[in-house]
Design a protein around this motif. Structure first.
Motif, PDB file in Angstrom:
ATOM      1  N   LEU A   1       0.879  -1.170   0.000  1.00  0.00           N
ATOM      2  CA  LEU A   1       0.000   0.000   0.000  1.00  0.00           C
ATOM      3  C   LEU A   1       0.916   1.221   0.000  1.00  0.00           C
ATOM      4  N   GLU A   2       0.941   1.968  -1.107  1.00  0.00           N
ATOM      5  CA  GLU A   2       1.957   3.013  -1.235  1.00  0.00           C
ATOM      6  C   GLU A   2       1.372   4.351  -1.682  1.00  0.00           C
TER       7      GLU A   2
ATOM      8  N   TYR B   1       0.552   7.124   0.200  1.00  0.00           N
ATOM      9  CA  TYR B   1      -0.590   7.580   0.996  1.00  0.00           C
ATOM     10  C   TYR B   1      -0.204   8.879   1.701  1.00  0.00           C
TER      11      TYR B   1
ATOM     12  N   LEU C   1      -4.923   5.456   4.812  1.00  0.00           N
ATOM     13  CA  LEU C   1      -4.049   4.290   4.874  1.00  0.00           C
ATOM     14  C   LEU C   1      -4.428   3.381   6.043  1.00  0.00           C
ATOM     15  N   LYS C   2      -4.719   3.956   7.185  1.00  0.00           N
ATOM     16  CA  LYS C   2      -5.110   3.147   8.335  1.00  0.00           C
ATOM     17  C   LYS C   2      -6.418   2.401   8.078  1.00  0.00           C
TER      18      LYS C   2
ATOM     19  N   LEU D   1      -5.639  -0.409   5.507  1.00  0.00           N
ATOM     20  CA  LEU D   1      -4.762  -1.406   6.132  1.00  0.00           C
ATOM     21  C   LEU D   1      -5.577  -2.352   7.007  1.00  0.00           C
TER      22      LEU D   1
ATOM     23  N   THR E   1       3.382  -0.957   3.990  1.00  0.00           N
ATOM     24  CA  THR E   1       2.658   0.318   3.948  1.00  0.00           C
ATOM     25  C   THR E   1       3.658   1.463   3.858  1.00  0.00           C
ATOM     26  N   ASN E   2       3.474   2.333   2.877  1.00  0.00           N
ATOM     27  CA  ASN E   2       4.361   3.487   2.701  1.00  0.00           C
ATOM     28  C   ASN E   2       3.564   4.780   2.692  1.00  0.00           C
TER      29      ASN E   2
ATOM     30  N   LEU F   1       0.820   2.435  12.275  1.00  0.00           N
ATOM     31  CA  LEU F   1       0.644   1.421  11.232  1.00  0.00           C
ATOM     32  C   LEU F   1       1.113   0.054  11.718  1.00  0.00           C
TER      33      LEU F   1
ATOM     34  N   ALA G   1       0.616  -3.861  10.154  1.00  0.00           N
ATOM     35  CA  ALA G   1       1.513  -3.808   8.997  1.00  0.00           C
ATOM     36  C   ALA G   1       2.797  -4.568   9.317  1.00  0.00           C
TER      37      ALA G   1
ATOM     38  N   VAL H   1       6.756  -0.887   7.268  1.00  0.00           N
ATOM     39  CA  VAL H   1       6.278   0.494   7.297  1.00  0.00           C
ATOM     40  C   VAL H   1       7.385   1.406   6.806  1.00  0.00           C
TER      41      VAL H   1
END
Length: 616
Positions: free
Chosen positions: A144-145, A147, A153-154, A157, A170-171, A193, A198, A201
């Motif tokens: 997931l990038e 954001y 994103l949260k 996720l 997650t980025n 995250l 995640a 991160v």
């Protein structure tokens, strides 16, 4: 071994940009659709990254969701495009130890600035469809990038974590070193995250490797979570209408080891990076073992303090006690400011509470209202209220103007969209409109929290009171409650209206505000008419101004009698009387720099204050 088993045991190198490599196919098409129409091109890019030393490759699915594909009429092809992307990546990775991760890009952009940005409900719906398409195609993990919005994103996720046990990377994307655009520290955001499940991160996009590395200096090594860095090749430049990234690939050679020393366990690239950049990472690494300890450098904690130095009481404070008059003096169209400042001196004599300064009204170039405001404040001891349009300034300029206002101690402002450039006197000039007036209000309020547009700590808190424009001449004013509520929720501290000529609008506005629970004060606009021709011009040619038939008739009869100016003042005083029954704010506009007219009306309102005080 699966990707989850390998993460955290050694440093892994991911691939670089896909979009950069596909630039040759044009920027006006879906790059994800190329999975169907040009699979050989996607395959070749994956293979090039694997040959460069990538342990992880990303599927070409960054924008393969319903919302983004709908821009190209491909919204019904979500499952097919994602499945094809995974199949191509699997083909490229066949016979190697390379892992295939399914990429899902963020939707919400910087500061939520776009007018038609989708709701979280729509984002979640599109995310789930793409998520399940990738899972069904059997990826080794998810990425997931890009954001900007941590809440988005949260949210996604949590959905992904519930749907799969596969590793999730997650980025977030930063504008400023160490801070998200909401002002939260990177370390804090990455911790959140990690708590949500995640496995990896980190950061991707916007910043080059230098500032990504600096951002990680404040991030500790986290338990059971791997850190990741996917920087851009550099800041982008524009050449012949094309975006280019100028850093040579060899520049990345030193950053692989530097990232490892910051405790990062997955390194890759984003915009502008190529297989050469990834190969440079590999060449520059001294080891692939992860480090367990590092020196964390705290982000500078700059005391945020309010600027308490003011020379004038705030307008809203005045409105709570007395009838308050603000007068608009249009900045001159030439460098001769003699009449402008004579008018300001005259208005000061009669006790005007503030001079409002438009920002190139009617899209015509005028002397900078910021410069005039500073002169009024420091040389004439007059309180300025400065208009700021989104038409003339891009986001860089808006941030700059707001910082300038703050440092000049000018804290009363009006956030407006501005008339379109095409109505002005500069053929070929373009309107900017990076954001709308609602977002400009929010931007001012962000500075009040001590943050810039990008979330940067500004070192001081501003203290802006922000006005919003309101047109009372719209059809069905009684239905304007939703608009007023929206502006109040955006952070407006007061309203300034277009000039009215129908006194009934005052009572209607009062009823609408009461019904909609609008509590902020209002300055109601009044402009003295100088002639019948002036009245007809305003009614027929100026957007947002409507005269009643009765007003036009009275001015026509005055033209015959030869006392147009007297009748214009008489009409204005009648309107002021109606306004003062319900509101305390009067906004006078000076026609053709005839400041004696607005001076007379200002004195008329000030006399009402005296009478009211005597009555008490």
């Amino acid at each position: 071994m699966g990707l989850k088993d390998v993460l955290g045991t050694k440093l892994l190198i991911a691939d670089g940009a896909m979009g950069t490599m596909l630039y040759q196919y044009g920027i006006d098409r879906s790059q994800e659709e190329l999975n169907l129409s040009h699979p050989e091109a996607i395959l070749a890019i994956h293979q090039a990254y694997i040959e460069a030393g990538a342990d992880i490759i990303q599927t070409n699915t960054y924008g393969a969701n319903y919302l983004k594909l709908a821009r190209y009429g491909l919204e019904e092809q979500v499952q097919r495009i994602n499945a094809a992307a995974v199949a191509i990546a699997r083909q490229a990775a066949e016979g190697s130890e390379t892992y295939v991760i399914g990429t899902i890009g963020g939707i919400r952009g910087a500061i939520d600035a776009k007018i038609n940005e989708p709701s979280m409900t729509d984002i979640v719906r599109g995310f789930k469809e793409q998520l399940y398409s990738l899972l069904l195609a059997q990826v080794d993990g998810l990425l997931l990038e890009t954001y900007y919005d941590l809440e988005e994103l949260k949210t996604v996720l949590a959905i992904a974590r519930e749907a799969t046990d596969l590793p999730i990377m997650t980025n977030v994307t930063l504008h400023e070193v160490g801070y998200l655009q909401n002002g939260q520290s990177l370390a804090s955001a990455l911790g959140e995250l990690a708590d949500l499940g995640a496995d990896v991160v980190g950061i991707n996009c916007h910043l080059g490797p230098h500032f990504v590395a600096k951002s990680f200096q404040s991030v500790p090594i986290l338990d059971k979570v791997v850190l990741s860095a996917f920087p851009n090749a550099s800041f982008p430049a524009l050449e012949d209408g094309k975006i280019v990234y100028e850093n040579a690939a060899d520049y990345f050679k030193g950053f692989g080891e530097l990232f490892r020393q910051e405790g990062i366990g997955v390194i890759g690239g984003c915009c502008g990076t190529t297989p050469e950049h990834i190969a440079a990472y590999r060449k520059g690494l001294k080891d692939i073992q992860l480090i367990n300890n590092k020196n964390v450098i705290p982000l500078a904690e700059v005391a945020l303090k309010r600027n308490s130095q003011r020379q004038h009481p705030r307008l809203i404070d005045k409105l709570q006690k007395n009838y308050t008059v603000i007068v608009e003096l249009a900045p001159p169209r030439t460098l001769d400011t003699t009449s402008f400042f004579k008018g300001a001196e005259r208005l000061k004599e009669v006790g005007v509470d503030a001079i409002t300064l438009s920002d190139n009204s009617l899209a015509s170039a005028r002397v900078s209202n910021l410069a005039l405001a500073a002169i009024l404040k420091y040389e004439y001891d007059l309180q300025p209220l400065v208009h700021l349009t989104t038409r003339d300034h891009n986001l860089i300029g808006l941030n700059s103007q707001i910082m300038g206002l703050h440092k000049l101690g000018i804290h009363d402002v009006l956030a407006v969209t501005g008339d379109p450039a095409k109505v002005g006197d500069f053929p070929g000039a373009s309107s900017v409109y990076d954001i709308n007036s609602f977002e400009l209000i929010k931007l001012f309020k962000k500075f009040n929290e001590g943050m810039s547009y990008t979330g940067k700590n500004m070192g001081e808190k501003a203290d802006f009171q922000v006005g919003s424009a309101l047109n009372l001449n719209i059809p069905r004013l009684e239905r304007a409650g939703r608009l007023l509520k929206k502006k109040q929720q955006a952070g407006a501290d007061f309203f300034i209206t277009q000039p009215i000529f129908d006194g009934d609008k005052v009572e209607t506005l009062k009823e609408v505000m009461k019904a909609s629970e609008i509590s902020i004060p209002v300055f109601i606009g009044v402009i003295p008419l100088v002639s019948s021709r002036n009245a007809e011009f305003l009614h027929n040619e100026v957007p947002g101004i409507v005269l009643t038939d009765e007003t036009r008739r009275r001015m026509k009869e005055a033209e015959i009698r030869g006392n147009e100016a007297e009748v214009g003042i008489e009409i204005a005083k009648e309107l002021i009387d109606r306004i003062c029954r319900e509101f305390t704010g009067i906004y006078l506009m000076t026609p053709f720099m005839k400041y004696e007219l607005t001076a007379e009306l200002t004195a008329y309102v000030k006399e009402k204050n005296k009478q009211q005080q005597q009555a008490q």
